[in-house]
Design a protein around this motif. Sequence first.
Motif, PDB file in Angstrom:
ATOM      1  N   ALA A  12      29.060  42.136  29.570  1.00 34.65           N
ATOM      2  CA  ALA A  12      27.683  41.659  29.743  1.00 34.65           C
ATOM      3  C   ALA A  12      26.926  42.357  30.863  1.00 34.65           C
ATOM      4  O   ALA A  12      25.711  42.532  30.788  1.00 34.65           O
ATOM      5  CB  ALA A  12      27.676  40.153  29.974  1.00 34.65           C
ATOM      6  N   HIS A  13      27.631  42.757  31.914  1.00 36.88           N
ATOM      7  CA  HIS A  13      26.944  43.284  33.090  1.00 36.88           C
ATOM      8  C   HIS A  13      27.135  44.796  33.281  1.00 36.88           C
ATOM      9  O   HIS A  13      26.769  45.332  34.325  1.00 36.88           O
ATOM     10  CB  HIS A  13      27.416  42.547  34.338  1.00 36.88           C
ATOM     11  N   ILE A  14      27.666  45.465  32.274  1.00 35.74           N
ATOM     12  CA  ILE A  14      27.813  46.925  32.371  1.00 35.74           C
ATOM     13  C   ILE A  14      26.427  47.554  32.278  1.00 35.74           C
ATOM     14  O   ILE A  14      25.664  47.240  31.359  1.00 35.74           O
ATOM     15  CB  ILE A  14      28.723  47.451  31.245  1.00 35.74           C
ATOM     16  N   PRO A  15      26.060  48.457  33.200  1.00 32.19           N
ATOM     17  CA  PRO A  15      24.699  49.005  33.221  1.00 32.19           C
ATOM     18  C   PRO A  15      24.450  50.123  32.216  1.00 32.19           C
ATOM     19  O   PRO A  15      23.407  50.766  32.250  1.00 32.19           O
ATOM     20  CB  PRO A  15      24.572  49.526  34.660  1.00 32.19           C
ATOM     21  N   GLY A  41      22.287  40.202  41.135  1.00 32.23           N
ATOM     22  CA  GLY A  41      21.775  39.096  40.334  1.00 32.23           C
ATOM     23  C   GLY A  41      22.661  37.892  40.185  1.00 32.23           C
ATOM     24  O   GLY A  41      22.181  36.802  39.873  1.00 32.23           O
ATOM     25  N   SER A  42      23.957  38.053  40.393  1.00 31.69           N
ATOM     26  CA  SER A  42      24.881  36.933  40.219  1.00 31.69           C
ATOM     27  C   SER A  42      26.252  37.334  40.742  1.00 31.69           C
ATOM     28  O   SER A  42      26.519  38.513  41.011  1.00 31.69           O
ATOM     29  CB  SER A  42      25.003  36.554  38.737  1.00 31.69           C
ATOM     30  N   TYR A  43      27.134  36.342  40.846  1.00 32.27           N
ATOM     31  CA  TYR A  43      28.525  36.611  41.229  1.00 32.27           C
ATOM     32  C   TYR A  43      29.189  37.524  40.203  1.00 32.27           C
ATOM     33  O   TYR A  43      29.851  38.501  40.556  1.00 32.27           O
ATOM     34  CB  TYR A  43      29.276  35.285  41.335  1.00 32.27           C
ATOM     35  N   ALA A  44      28.976  37.227  38.918  1.00 32.94           N
ATOM     36  CA  ALA A  44      29.544  38.066  37.854  1.00 32.94           C
ATOM     37  C   ALA A  44      28.997  39.485  37.927  1.00 32.94           C
ATOM     38  O   ALA A  44      29.709  40.451  37.667  1.00 32.94           O
ATOM     39  CB  ALA A  44      29.251  37.446  36.490  1.00 32.94           C
ATOM     40  N   GLY A  45      27.713  39.602  38.282  1.00 29.74           N
ATOM     41  CA  GLY A  45      27.115  40.927  38.401  1.00 29.74           C
ATOM     42  C   GLY A  45      27.750  41.754  39.496  1.00 29.74           C
ATOM     43  O   GLY A  45      27.928  42.971  39.350  1.00 29.74           O
ATOM     44  N   VAL A  46      28.117  41.112  40.598  1.00 31.64           N
ATOM     45  CA  VAL A  46      28.802  41.824  41.690  1.00 31.64           C
ATOM     46  C   VAL A  46      30.168  42.307  41.222  1.00 31.64           C
ATOM     47  O   VAL A  46      30.541  43.470  41.416  1.00 31.64           O
ATOM     48  CB  VAL A  46      28.953  40.923  42.933  1.00 31.64           C
ATOM     49  N   LEU A  47      30.933  41.426  40.597  1.00 30.09           N
ATOM     50  CA  LEU A  47      32.274  41.802  40.146  1.00 30.09           C
ATOM     51  C   LEU A  47      32.223  42.930  39.115  1.00 30.09           C
ATOM     52  O   LEU A  47      33.132  43.768  39.057  1.00 30.09           O
ATOM     53  CB  LEU A  47      32.998  40.598  39.536  1.00 30.09           C
ATOM     54  N   SER A  48      31.166  42.962  38.317  1.00 31.68           N
ATOM     55  CA  SER A  48      31.055  43.942  37.241  1.00 31.68           C
ATOM     56  C   SER A  48      30.385  45.244  37.674  1.00 31.68           C
ATOM     57  O   SER A  48      30.314  46.189  36.881  1.00 31.68           O
ATOM     58  CB  SER A  48      30.262  43.345  36.070  1.00 31.68           C
ATOM     59  N   ALA A 106      37.175  46.922  50.587  1.00 32.42           N
ATOM     60  CA  ALA A 106      36.367  45.806  50.084  1.00 32.42           C
ATOM     61  C   ALA A 106      36.000  46.022  48.617  1.00 32.42           C
ATOM     62  O   ALA A 106      36.028  45.077  47.816  1.00 32.42           O
ATOM     63  CB  ALA A 106      35.105  45.654  50.924  1.00 32.42           C
ATOM     64  N   VAL A 107      35.666  47.252  48.254  1.00 36.02           N
ATOM     65  CA  VAL A 107      35.341  47.558  46.855  1.00 36.02           C
ATOM     66  C   VAL A 107      36.554  47.284  45.970  1.00 36.02           C
ATOM     67  O   VAL A 107      36.444  46.682  44.894  1.00 36.02           O
ATOM     68  CB  VAL A 107      34.857  49.016  46.704  1.00 36.02           C
ATOM     69  N   ALA A 108      37.729  47.729  46.418  1.00 41.25           N
ATOM     70  CA  ALA A 108      38.949  47.485  45.650  1.00 41.25           C
ATOM     71  C   ALA A 108      39.235  45.994  45.517  1.00 41.25           C
ATOM     72  O   ALA A 108      39.692  45.525  44.460  1.00 41.25           O
ATOM     73  CB  ALA A 108      40.132  48.191  46.310  1.00 41.25           C
ATOM     74  N   ALA A 109      38.967  45.230  46.559  1.00 45.92           N
ATOM     75  CA  ALA A 109      39.185  43.781  46.504  1.00 45.92           C
ATOM     76  C   ALA A 109      38.276  43.144  45.454  1.00 45.92           C
ATOM     77  O   ALA A 109      38.718  42.304  44.654  1.00 45.92           O
ATOM     78  CB  ALA A 109      38.930  43.159  47.876  1.00 45.92           C
ATOM     79  N   ILE A 110      37.001  43.535  45.440  1.00 45.67           N
ATOM     80  CA  ILE A 110      36.048  42.996  44.461  1.00 45.67           C
ATOM     81  C   ILE A 110      36.472  43.352  43.042  1.00 45.67           C
ATOM     82  O   ILE A 110      36.532  42.498  42.151  1.00 45.67           O
ATOM     83  CB  ILE A 110      34.626  43.525  44.751  1.00 45.67           C
ATOM     84  N   LYS A 111      36.782  44.619  42.813  1.00 47.85           N
ATOM     85  CA  LYS A 111      37.137  45.060  41.458  1.00 47.85           C
ATOM     86  C   LYS A 111      38.482  44.502  41.004  1.00 47.85           C
ATOM     87  O   LYS A 111      38.691  44.291  39.808  1.00 47.85           O
ATOM     88  CB  LYS A 111      37.130  46.585  41.386  1.00 47.85           C
ATOM     89  N   SER A 112      39.392  44.244  41.941  1.00 45.41           N
ATOM     90  CA  SER A 112      40.687  43.673  41.553  1.00 45.41           C
ATOM     91  C   SER A 112      40.526  42.240  41.066  1.00 45.41           C
ATOM     92  O   SER A 112      41.264  41.787  40.178  1.00 45.41           O
ATOM     93  CB  SER A 112      41.685  43.745  42.708  1.00 45.41           C
ATOM     94  N   VAL A 113      39.576  41.511  41.644  1.00 50.65           N
ATOM     95  CA  VAL A 113      39.309  40.146  41.181  1.00 50.65           C
ATOM     96  C   VAL A 113      38.757  40.178  39.756  1.00 50.65           C
ATOM     97  O   VAL A 113      39.164  39.395  38.893  1.00 50.65           O
ATOM     98  CB  VAL A 113      38.339  39.418  42.131  1.00 50.65           C
ATOM     99  N   GLN A 114      37.831  41.124  39.498  1.00 49.19           N
ATOM    100  CA  GLN A 114      37.320  41.259  38.133  1.00 49.19           C
ATOM    101  C   GLN A 114      38.442  41.620  37.161  1.00 49.19           C
ATOM    102  O   GLN A 114      38.569  41.033  36.077  1.00 49.19           O
ATOM    103  CB  GLN A 114      36.236  42.332  38.064  1.00 49.19           C
ATOM    104  N   ALA A 115      39.282  42.591  37.541  1.00 53.26           N
ATOM    105  CA  ALA A 115      40.370  43.020  36.662  1.00 53.26           C
ATOM    106  C   ALA A 115      41.326  41.868  36.369  1.00 53.26           C
ATOM    107  O   ALA A 115      41.786  41.691  35.230  1.00 53.26           O
ATOM    108  CB  ALA A 115      41.122  44.188  37.304  1.00 53.26           C
ATOM    109  N   SER A 116      41.629  41.067  37.380  1.00 51.58           N
ATOM    110  CA  SER A 116      42.531  39.925  37.194  1.00 51.58           C
ATOM    111  C   SER A 116      41.915  38.890  36.250  1.00 51.58           C
ATOM    112  O   SER A 116      42.605  38.347  35.367  1.00 51.58           O
ATOM    113  CB  SER A 116      42.847  39.271  38.540  1.00 51.58           C
TER     114      SER A 116
END
Length: 230
Positions: free
Chosen positions: A124-127, A61-68, A84-94
């Motif tokens: 906001a985006h936790i399922p 649904g959104s960039y934030a949704g992907v990171l979350s 790739a999953v670790a890269a995405i989640k590391s950006v969210q964590a940072s």
Amino acid sequence: MGDTAKTASHMNGHRARLRERFLAGGADALQDYELLELILFLAIPRRDVKPLAKQLIDRYGSYAGVLSADVDSLRATAGLGDTAVAAIKSVQASALRLSKAGASARPVMSNWSLVSDYLQGAMAHIPREQFRILFLDRKNVLLADVVMSDGTVDEAAVYPREVVRRALELDATALILVHNHPSGDPTPSQADVMMTKNIVETCDRIGIRVHDHIIVGKTGQASFKELGLM
């Protein structure tokens, strides 16, 4: 030049142009899927990741949704490996660490816009429903941000005695209750109202003040205090 070489050259040129646009103009110079491409570049060096970035934006649904997104959910996406999953989640964590640092810099009640932004990014985006508490000292400075319950799609149980026990351990004198509604609508339910009432009454008995209960939705937040519910 063969087709494979032409494809590789085109991909490398696209990546270089995207990096240059980002470095020159920042995030505002890119669309959401392009910003996601930059993350995927680091993890997937030899493939065109634009289709994958667009697919992820559409799915969540959104960039934030992907990171979350949950790690398990991302892992189930074709084309996404653990790197790739670790890269995405590391950006969210940072991003969350940076946001939390700003929110913690001053007393919470005089720094609410940054605190609110941090809670929005974190929840906001936790399922599933998650219940956290911001424990504060006498000056309303953040002592701890504690996830008390990580529940299901529509429930996160929190017991007043557990809230009080943790507050006493931290020597907290005040707190703010926070939980999310995965449905996206932050409107308090009757169960939310009753749970808040029980926690407030229990905390009052030992001199701990509950400043507010915030419900986080996908597009905004609801404050029990502002709604006159406490």
